[in-house]
Scaffold this active site. Sequence first.
Site, PDB file in Angstrom:
ATOM      1  N   SER A   1       0.940  -1.346   0.092  1.00 60.69           N
ATOM      2  CA  SER A   1      -0.090  -0.109   0.029  1.00 60.69           C
ATOM      3  C   SER A   1       0.888   1.267   0.007  1.00 60.69           C
ATOM      4  O   SER A   1       0.420   2.379  -0.382  1.00 60.69           O
ATOM      5  CB  SER A   1      -0.947   0.170   1.156  1.00 60.69           C
ATOM      6  N   ARG A   2       2.323   1.096   0.573  1.00 60.76           N
ATOM      7  CA  ARG A   2       2.816   2.332   1.016  1.00 60.76           C
ATOM      8  C   ARG A   2       4.293   2.067   0.738  1.00 60.76           C
ATOM      9  O   ARG A   2       4.650   1.082   0.525  1.00 60.76           O
ATOM     10  CB  ARG A   2       2.483   2.864   2.041  1.00 60.76           C
TER      11      ARG A   2
ATOM     12  N   ILE B   1       8.163   1.362   0.013  1.00 61.11           N
ATOM     13  CA  ILE B   1       8.677   0.524  -0.891  1.00 61.11           C
ATOM     14  C   ILE B   1       7.976  -0.637  -1.526  1.00 61.11           C
ATOM     15  O   ILE B   1       8.133  -0.922  -2.979  1.00 61.11           O
ATOM     16  CB  ILE B   1       9.935  -0.326   0.024  1.00 61.11           C
TER      17      ILE B   1
ATOM     18  N   ASP C   1      -2.933  -9.171   8.092  1.00 60.21           N
ATOM     19  CA  ASP C   1      -1.862  -9.083   9.046  1.00 60.21           C
ATOM     20  C   ASP C   1      -0.993 -10.276   8.805  1.00 60.21           C
ATOM     21  O   ASP C   1      -1.248 -11.535   9.143  1.00 60.21           O
ATOM     22  CB  ASP C   1      -2.371  -8.923  10.524  1.00 60.21           C
TER      23      ASP C   1
ATOM     24  N   SER D   1      17.280  -5.453   4.994  1.00 60.91           N
ATOM     25  CA  SER D   1      17.654  -4.256   5.370  1.00 60.91           C
ATOM     26  C   SER D   1      19.097  -4.162   5.632  1.00 60.91           C
ATOM     27  O   SER D   1      19.737  -5.238   5.973  1.00 60.91           O
ATOM     28  CB  SER D   1      16.944  -3.726   6.764  1.00 60.91           C
TER      29      SER D   1
ATOM     30  N   SER E   1      20.259  -3.413   8.193  1.00 63.47           N
ATOM     31  CA  SER E   1      20.225  -3.636   9.745  1.00 63.47           C
ATOM     32  C   SER E   1      20.313  -5.237  10.096  1.00 63.47           C
ATOM     33  O   SER E   1      20.698  -5.714  10.981  1.00 63.47           O
ATOM     34  CB  SER E   1      18.991  -3.366  10.233  1.00 63.47           C
TER      35      SER E   1
ATOM     36  N   TYR F   1      14.608  -5.058  15.588  1.00 66.41           N
ATOM     37  CA  TYR F   1      14.518  -5.088  14.073  1.00 66.41           C
ATOM     38  C   TYR F   1      15.853  -5.613  13.600  1.00 66.41           C
ATOM     39  O   TYR F   1      15.441  -6.347  12.505  1.00 66.41           O
ATOM     40  CB  TYR F   1      14.540  -3.499  13.949  1.00 66.41           C
TER      41      TYR F   1
ATOM     42  N   LYS G   1      15.793  -8.957  10.912  1.00 71.01           N
ATOM     43  CA  LYS G   1      16.371  -8.586   9.497  1.00 71.01           C
ATOM     44  C   LYS G   1      17.456  -9.375   9.073  1.00 71.01           C
ATOM     45  O   LYS G   1      17.738 -10.227   7.938  1.00 71.01           O
ATOM     46  CB  LYS G   1      16.502  -7.329   8.908  1.00 71.01           C
TER      47      LYS G   1
ATOM     48  N   ILE H   1      16.096   4.615   2.736  1.00 73.89           N
ATOM     49  CA  ILE H   1      15.015   4.967   1.755  1.00 73.89           C
ATOM     50  C   ILE H   1      13.892   5.833   2.160  1.00 73.89           C
ATOM     51  O   ILE H   1      13.463   5.787   3.427  1.00 73.89           O
ATOM     52  CB  ILE H   1      14.249   3.438   1.193  1.00 73.89           C
TER      53      ILE H   1
HETATM   54  N1  LIG Z   1      12.436   2.685   4.427  1.00 77.02           N
HETATM   55  C1  LIG Z   1      13.750   2.230   4.902  1.00 77.02           C
HETATM   56  O1  LIG Z   1      14.600   2.977   4.843  1.00 77.02           O
HETATM   57  C2  LIG Z   1      13.866   0.708   4.747  1.00 77.02           C
HETATM   58  C3  LIG Z   1      15.322   0.539   4.886  1.00 77.02           C
HETATM   59  C4  LIG Z   1      15.563  -0.997   4.923  1.00 77.02           C
HETATM   60  C5  LIG Z   1      14.502  -1.775   4.721  1.00 77.02           C
HETATM   61  N2  LIG Z   1      13.269  -1.295   4.854  1.00 77.02           N
HETATM   62  C6  LIG Z   1      12.193  -2.430   4.819  1.00 77.02           C
HETATM   63  O2  LIG Z   1      11.479  -2.445   3.708  1.00 77.02           O
HETATM   64  C7  LIG Z   1       9.997  -2.843   3.987  1.00 77.02           C
HETATM   65  C8  LIG Z   1       8.954  -1.476   3.597  1.00 77.02           C
HETATM   66  O3  LIG Z   1       9.285  -0.456   4.243  1.00 77.02           O
HETATM   67  P1  LIG Z   1       8.823   0.796   4.078  1.00 77.02           P
HETATM   68  O4  LIG Z   1       9.700   1.881   4.647  1.00 77.02           O
HETATM   69  O5  LIG Z   1       8.459   1.050   2.775  1.00 77.02           O
HETATM   70  O6  LIG Z   1       7.751   0.893   5.356  1.00 77.02           O
HETATM   71  P2  LIG Z   1       6.302   1.884   5.303  1.00 77.02           P
HETATM   72  O7  LIG Z   1       6.270   3.042   4.493  1.00 77.02           O
HETATM   73  O8  LIG Z   1       6.211   1.923   6.837  1.00 77.02           O
HETATM   74  O9  LIG Z   1       5.142   0.632   4.832  1.00 77.02           O
HETATM   75  C9  LIG Z   1       5.229  -0.594   5.339  1.00 77.02           C
HETATM   76  C10 LIG Z   1       3.987  -1.487   4.594  1.00 77.02           C
HETATM   77  O10 LIG Z   1       3.930  -2.710   5.508  1.00 77.02           O
HETATM   78  C11 LIG Z   1       2.572  -2.938   5.587  1.00 77.02           C
HETATM   79  N3  LIG Z   1       2.403  -3.460   7.038  1.00 77.02           N
HETATM   80  C12 LIG Z   1       2.953  -3.212   8.399  1.00 77.02           C
HETATM   81  N4  LIG Z   1       2.508  -3.965   8.933  1.00 77.02           N
HETATM   82  C13 LIG Z   1       1.989  -4.957   8.689  1.00 77.02           C
HETATM   83  C14 LIG Z   1       1.500  -6.274   8.853  1.00 77.02           C
HETATM   84  N5  LIG Z   1       1.497  -6.850  10.168  1.00 77.02           N
HETATM   85  N6  LIG Z   1       0.988  -7.030   7.944  1.00 77.02           N
HETATM   86  C15 LIG Z   1       0.841  -6.737   6.669  1.00 77.02           C
HETATM   87  N7  LIG Z   1       1.283  -5.518   6.433  1.00 77.02           N
HETATM   88  C16 LIG Z   1       1.737  -4.873   7.000  1.00 77.02           C
HETATM   89  C17 LIG Z   1       2.053  -1.490   5.770  1.00 77.02           C
HETATM   90  O11 LIG Z   1       0.601  -1.411   5.471  1.00 77.02           O
HETATM   91  P3  LIG Z   1      -0.524  -0.303   5.831  1.00 77.02           P
HETATM   92  O12 LIG Z   1      -0.222   0.842   4.608  1.00 77.02           O
HETATM   93  O13 LIG Z   1      -1.842  -0.969   5.737  1.00 77.02           O
HETATM   94  O14 LIG Z   1      -0.140   0.079   7.194  1.00 77.02           O
HETATM   95  C18 LIG Z   1       2.827  -0.706   4.676  1.00 77.02           C
HETATM   96  O15 LIG Z   1       2.090  -1.138   3.363  1.00 77.02           O
HETATM   97  C19 LIG Z   1      10.037  -3.181   5.351  1.00 77.02           C
HETATM   98  O16 LIG Z   1      10.292  -4.496   5.723  1.00 77.02           O
HETATM   99  C20 LIG Z   1      11.267  -2.397   5.784  1.00 77.02           C
HETATM  100  O17 LIG Z   1      11.686  -3.048   7.058  1.00 77.02           O
HETATM  101  C21 LIG Z   1      12.972  -0.209   4.815  1.00 77.02           C
END
Ligand SMILES: NC(=O)c1ccc[n+]([C@@H]2O[C@H](COP(=O)([O-])OP(=O)(O)OC[C@H]3O[C@@H](n4cnc5c(N)ncnc54)[C@H](OP(=O)(O)O)[C@@H]3O)[C@@H](O)[C@H]2O)c1
Length: 268
Positions: free
Chosen positions: A13-14, A16, A72, A159, A161, A172, A176, A205
């Site tokens: 939905s949001r 990455i 979930d 990640s 991480s 976290y 990972k 990101i």
């Molecule tokens: N941003 C970074 O810098 C970064 C770096 C390294 C790795 N990552 C990893 O990349 C992935 C995406 O991160 P993001 O930054 O895009 O995060 P984000 O913007 O917070 O989006 C999180 C997404 O995961 C969904 N979600 C959260 N909890 C959930 C659950 N219990 N069951 C199913 N869906 C769930 C959310 O759905 P809703 O919209 O319904 O809340 C949303 O679509 C994660 O695994 C994160 O650890 C991110």
Amino acid sequence: MTQRPTALVTGGSRGIGRGIALELARGGYDLVISHVSHPDTGPDGRPVESPAAQTVRDAEGLGARAASCRADVSKSEDRARLVAFVRERFGRCDLLVNNAGVAPLQRMDLLEATEESFDRVLGINLKGPYFLTQAVARWMIEQVKADPARRCRIVSVSSLSAYTSSTARGEYCVSKAGLGMMTQLYADRLAEFGIGVYEVRPGIIETDMTSVVKAKYDTLIAGGLLPIRRWGRPEDVALAVRAVAEGRLDYSTGEVINVDGGFHIRRL
Ligand SMILES: NC(=O)c1ccc[n+]([C@@H]2O[C@H](COP(=O)([O-])OP(=O)(O)OC[C@H]3O[C@@H](n4cnc5c(N)ncnc54)[C@H](OP(=O)(O)O)[C@@H]3O)[C@@H](O)[C@H]2O)c1
């Protein structure tokens, strides 16, 4: 069954996950995205406006058939419902992208952090993908046996991480790092079926997840933390997933793909 390959992207939905979903739509995939925060329909049974609905619409605008499912990933009944949803609506799953993930609700020092937060983060970031992969892999094996020309693939978004200590969010990091071993395990087990398994490791990101620490990372990036001196974008990660989805890495499996502006390079 749809003719186009179908991808299941958790957390599409949001951030990455949305970037990955749209890039796959551009690349000829149909899509199911999962999310957790908003109901799919309102009390009147009509679809509600939500980030997931927006991603579905945007994917459709790129020519994909797309649907969203609220599930979930940490709950076993939700995972089963999600897989059943993909089966019913699309009849196939060629690509699983384990993207959904969360940071701890509160950053706490390793010596103070709670079991509750550990269970929440590990449940969503590791147990969820571990067992969702198990369920989807069983179905992929069925599909490959029925049609040996089919290629199925699995990507998990971990990640930096996975190998970088942040003592204010140990749970976290552990989640990972666990995804890294999960990738090795499934890559090993599924190779005989021609199912490739990959880990994509994003760096820093720009998404909702990192919005709370934006100022800190702005300073670090400006100061040279990353060889490529800019924030990563969801599209950067999405392009790596698309390369896998298009079969560009089919003679590799268990591979780690860093999408981090060079953060992983040791420097002197
Ligand atoms: N941003 C970074 O810098 C970064 C770096 C390294 C790795 N990552 C990893 O990349 C992935 C995406 O991160 P993001 O930054 O895009 O995060 P984000 O913007 O917070 O989006 C999180 C997404 O995961 C969904 N979600 C959260 N909890 C959930 C659950 N219990 N069951 C199913 N869906 C769930 C959310 O759905 P809703 O919209 O319904 O809340 C949303 O679509 C994660 O695994 C994160 O650890 C991110």
